[in-house]
Structure formats: C-alpha cells, structure tokens
Scaffold this active site. Structure first.
Site, short mmCIF file in Angstrom:
data_model
loop_
_atom_site.label_atom_id
_atom_site.label_comp_id
_atom_site.label_asym_id
_atom_site.label_seq_id
_atom_site.Cartn_x
_atom_site.Cartn_y
_atom_site.Cartn_z
N CYS A 183 0.83 -1.22 0.00
CA CYS A 183 0.00 0.00 0.00
C CYS A 183 0.86 1.26 0.00
O CYS A 183 0.34 2.37 -0.07
CB CYS A 183 -0.94 0.03 1.20
SG CYS A 183 -1.50 -1.59 1.71
N SER A 185 -11.03 1.35 5.54
CA SER A 185 -11.08 2.07 4.27
C SER A 185 -11.67 1.14 3.21
O SER A 185 -11.55 -0.07 3.32
CB SER A 185 -9.67 2.50 3.88
OG SER A 185 -8.80 1.39 3.89
N LYS A 238 -10.08 6.50 4.63
CA LYS A 238 -11.43 6.09 5.02
C LYS A 238 -12.50 6.75 4.15
O LYS A 238 -13.43 6.09 3.69
CB LYS A 238 -11.67 6.44 6.49
CG LYS A 238 -13.08 6.14 6.97
CD LYS A 238 -13.30 4.63 7.06
CE LYS A 238 -14.78 4.29 7.11
NZ LYS A 238 -15.42 4.33 5.78
N HIS A 256 -9.27 4.10 -0.75
CA HIS A 256 -7.92 3.56 -0.64
C HIS A 256 -7.61 2.61 -1.80
O HIS A 256 -7.59 1.39 -1.63
CB HIS A 256 -7.80 2.85 0.72
CG HIS A 256 -6.44 2.30 1.03
ND1 HIS A 256 -5.27 2.81 0.48
CD2 HIS A 256 -6.04 1.28 1.84
CE1 HIS A 256 -4.23 2.12 0.95
NE2 HIS A 256 -4.67 1.18 1.75
#
Lengths: 132, 387
Positions: free
Chosen positions: B83, B207, B328, B332
């Site tokens: 990520c 998220s 959130k 994401h």
C-alpha cells in the site's frame, strides 16, 4: 498453496522449529539465516516448547477465500515462553472465552482444505493449556 | 544534490470504476498533471502499483502506461511496496531529479481493486503480510490491524466507541472533496452499529476497496516557476522500514517504520513535528491513524484517541488529518493512495483545497504512506514556495 512450499515448511508447521544464535543465544521463529540481534550467521535449529500466553487476538467474521467455513474463528499473537511471538489460530475454545494473558499450548490441526481435490494443509494452532 | 519541486498534480475520482481500465485511469491522472505543469514531455515515469498482476493479470506497467500516455520511449518502471507503492514511486522520481540524471519526472500511482470478486481482493491484499506465517493462518489484512487495535485498547484502556472520532472526521472532510468515494457524513451511532469484520474492527473502521489514480510532475526547484504558478518544494521524501510480520516486532504498538521514516523526514526538512500544518495520515484503519500520530511524534503513546476526541484532528484543530477524507473517506486504491495524499497536500499548500477543509496559512504539509502493517513507510514533507 503450492505443494513444494508446504513440504518445505513441515518442520515449522508441525513442530515449531526455528533457530538459535550460537553467538548471542537469541531464539527466532521463523528460522533465519542472520540473527536480527547480533547479526551473527552461525545459527542452529531450535524446537520451541510450544507454550505461551495470548498477547492479542481477533475474531474473524469476514474470512479470506478458503477459510469461510470456519468463521467465526480466533487468530492470536502468542508470546512463547522462550520469548518469541507467533501468529496462530486458537482452537478448542469459543471466541467469547478468549482473553489477553491466557495460557495456551501448541497442537497440530487442520489449517484448511484446498477444495474437494486439493491438499489438506495441517499446521500449528494453540489451545487453552491442558498440560500442567 | 539539487532541490526539487512538485510542479503539476492530477487525480481521478476514487470510485468503483467498472467502466474504466487500469491504463485509462493512470493516463487520465498523468495527463491532468502534465496539463497542470504545462508540459508535453517528460524524461522518466515511475508507476506505483501493488496488485495489477494478481487482480488484472497485467504487469510491465512502466512501458505500458508510458506508451498510452504519449510518452513512449522514455525511462519507465513500476515500483511496488504494497500500500506504500505510490509514495515509493514518488521517492524514485525525487531521487532521479535531485541527482541531475533527469530533469522532469512523473510519478503516478494506480490501482484497480474491483476487477474480481471481493474475496479475491481480500486474499490479494493479504499479500502485503507474510504469506508463510501470517496469511496462512487465515489472517486477513483487516485481522492484522484488529490484533493491533485489541492490544491498544487493552494497554491504554481505550474504549472501542472512542475510535469513532477518526471516522467521523474523515467522512466530514470527504463530503467536500469531489474526488472522494464517500461524500457523506457518518455519525457516532452509525459507527457503533456497523458490522463487525474482524473484532474489534468494524466496517466503519476500514477504508473501502476502490479504484483510482493520482500523479505528480517533479522538476528542479530553481526551474519550478517556469512550469507552475504555484510550485511546492519537496522538503523531504524519506523511507523507513520495519519487519513485515507483526509478530516479529518487540512492541507492535510502536510503529518503528513510521518513526524511522518521519524522523529522517523532519531532519531532512530541518523542522520539528510541531511545524506540520496538515498531516495526510495513512488511516487504512482507525487504529493506524492513532499509531501513526504517536510514532510520528504528534501525540504521546496512548493519547492519539483522546486527541481525536478533543477535536484536534479536524481542519480547525491543532493537527488536522485526513483533510480531504483520508483513506477512510476519500478511498484507498492501495497502490495509488500515497500520491492522492501528496496531491491533497499540494492543494492545501496552494490554498486550493475545498473551502470547508482548507487549513489557513499552511507552510508545511506532511503525507505519510504505509505499506503493510507498517513495514514500509514513506514520509513526504512539502513546503510552500514564494517567488
């Protein structure tokens, strides 16, 4: 999961075999080639006793593919007596009976089945401590 | 080493883009960033992405996206750090221009998570963790964060309901961001009633799975005004790492990767944490926002949840976070997220954020992008430039 990987990891999955650093005495699980503490490279196999306490846990309701049939199940971080932490499912206990700090011991159980035709994967889980 | 600046930004809305492919999204963000910088060419392209191979059966994104963006022939590679991929790509662009090897570099982050059924996506995201020792135990990425949250609540005597402050702030801010996925407020009552995913993490701690792309153009700071009316200086873009598996950390509640990366960034920028005016935090889960605030030196250990409940994280507070919705509220798209954060910091520094969430007179904005449960962390500090 591929077959060579599961065969290769048998000493870890079935008996918690890690390593011990011959220079500084630090124990590791999973096994390593370099000691994270002293950077020494002379490491020997070490089998953990498999007893410890629950450091943290979660109850999984939305599972990854292959684990759906087991929900809700408990995954925990377990602090082993030898001072190493491992990630594993708890078994032989209902989710509402689990608490941080509870003593547990390692057992070998089914982790998952890879469909009707695939392999059945076994490995370590932890249950409430029975052996005194 | 020369100073570098961001001279152009672009982003697509974060959505479930069923009608658009990965290359379409990436190209849209790149072209918007190039238009913003008034350029038609660049010397290098760095593509941040985590899962194009697993979910889209497409690798080799560097050359592919360069070709479709009209940049065929230039240096182009993909950068992967779970990520944290997008900010890792930005780091490469910054190094390339800093070194003088490249004059104009583009960093783009792109991700499509909605190609396959959600179970496949859940499994794919777990690849950010240790496959042999974490994922095999039936541990989803949500569950890893749940282990952290449970221990945090136990050690610091924090109630689950108090984490609502992070979600409420993120959604309140996302309302005003046209690029955000969830443009509606959330109440504490809705948070308390949300469906449990991996206890104690519920749906509104998490998220969303989403698609999107964001891009920036990087150039030498002394030439920045030739490209942009409002360039922003890259004061620091620093990487820190930690163990991939959570269980290998002595104190999992202290994100060493965040500490290492943030400390290097403050040092490089020559500022203290207190000088940060806006902090785009990696709130993939509300517990991650709390732990990041603490390890970045913006809250004492165990106090971040209280800070959030005292209103200090809102645009009007002492340390505004997730000003455009965060992970959130904005969404994401994992390998794109780090550059959404950077684009949002640039908008804040330019004074171009939506009025309701614009933080006045920001001198320094910080974007922090995290790979895995804290194993790769890239902290970028941006500074407003005046002519």
């Amino acid at each position: 999961m591929d077959i060579p990987r599961n065969w290769r990891l048998r000493d870890q999955r079935y008996r918690l075999q890690g390593t011990k650093c011959t220079s500084c005495g630090e124990r590791h699980f999973p096994p390593r080639q370099v000691c994270p503490r002293c950077k020494g490279r002379a490491l020997e196999p070490y089998v953990f006793k498999g007893r410890g306490t629950v450091y943290s846990y979660t109850v999984v309701y939305q599972a990854p593919e292959g684990y759906e049939d087991y929900v809700p199940y408990v995954v925990a971080l377990v602090d082993l007596e030898e001072g190493v932490r491992v990630t594993a499912q708890l078994t032989d206990i209902s989710p509402d009976e689990v608490s941080i700090g509870m003593p547990v011991e390692m057992v070998v159980r089914k982790l998952y089945e890879e469909g009707d035709q695939g392999i059945i994967l076994y490995g370590y889980k932890f249950r409430p401590l029975l052996t005194p | 080493m020369r100073d570098v600046a961001i001279v152009g930004i672009g982003q697509t809305p974060v959505r479930e883009h069923w009608d658009r492919g990965l290359r379409d999204l990436a190209v849209e963000a790149i072209l918007a960033a190039m238009d913003d910088a008034h350029i038609r060419r660049a010397d290098a392209l760095f593509v941040g992405n985590m899962l194009s191979g697993t979910l889209g059966f497409q690798e080799h994104l560097g050359a592919l996206i360069a070709e479709y963006a009209g940049l065929e022939g230039i240096e182009a590679v993909k950068v992967e750090a779970a990520c944290g991929s997008a900010a890792a790509a930005l780091r490469q662009a910054v190094l390339a221009v800093q070194s003088g090897q490249v004059d104009v570099a583009i960093a783009v982050g792109v991700e499509k998570l909605t190609e396959l059924a959600s179970k496949c996506t859940t499994n794919a995201l777990a690849m950010a963790a240790d496959a042999d020792y974490e994922a095999v135990m039936g541990l989803s990425f949500v569950a890893i964060n749940a282990l952290l949250m449970r221990r945090y609540m136990y050690e610091y005597r924090v109630n689950k309901e108090d984490f609502a402050a992070f979600t409420v702030n993120a959604h309140a801010n996302a309302q005003h961001n046209p690029f955000a996925m969830f443009r509606m407020p959330i109440t504490r009552e809705q948070y308390a009633a949300a469906k449990m995913i991996a206890d104690p993490i519920n749906l509104l701690d998490s998220s969303p799975v989403s698609d999107g792309a964001a891009a920036v153009v990087v150039a030498a700071a002394d030439k920045a005004w030739e490209f942009s009316e409002a360039p922003v200086r890259v004061a620091a873009c620093e990487v820190g790492t930690d163990t991939v598996a959570l269980d290998n950390r002595e104190n999992p509640l202290w994100l060493k990767g965040v500490e290492r990366s943030a400390r290097r960034a403050y040092q490089k920028a020559g500022i203290s944490p207190q000088e940060i005016g806006v902090y785009e935090v990696h709130d993939a889960f509300s517990i991650m926002a709390a732990l990041s605030l603490e390890a970045s030196g913006l809250a004492e250990p165990g106090t971040a949840v209280r800070l959030a409940n005292e209103g200090e994280i809102t645009p009007q507070g002492r340390i505004p976070i997730a000003t455009m919705g965060g992970l959130k509220g904005r969404g994401h798209p994992v390998g794109a997220t780090g550059l959404y954060q950077v684009v949002e910091c640039v908008l804040q520094l330019r004074g171009q954020a939506p009025a309701a969430v614009q933080v006045p007179d920001v001198q320094y904005a910080m974007a922090q992008n995290i790979g895995g449960s804290g194993a790769t962390v890239i902290t970028t500090i941006l500074e407003r430039l005046t002519k």
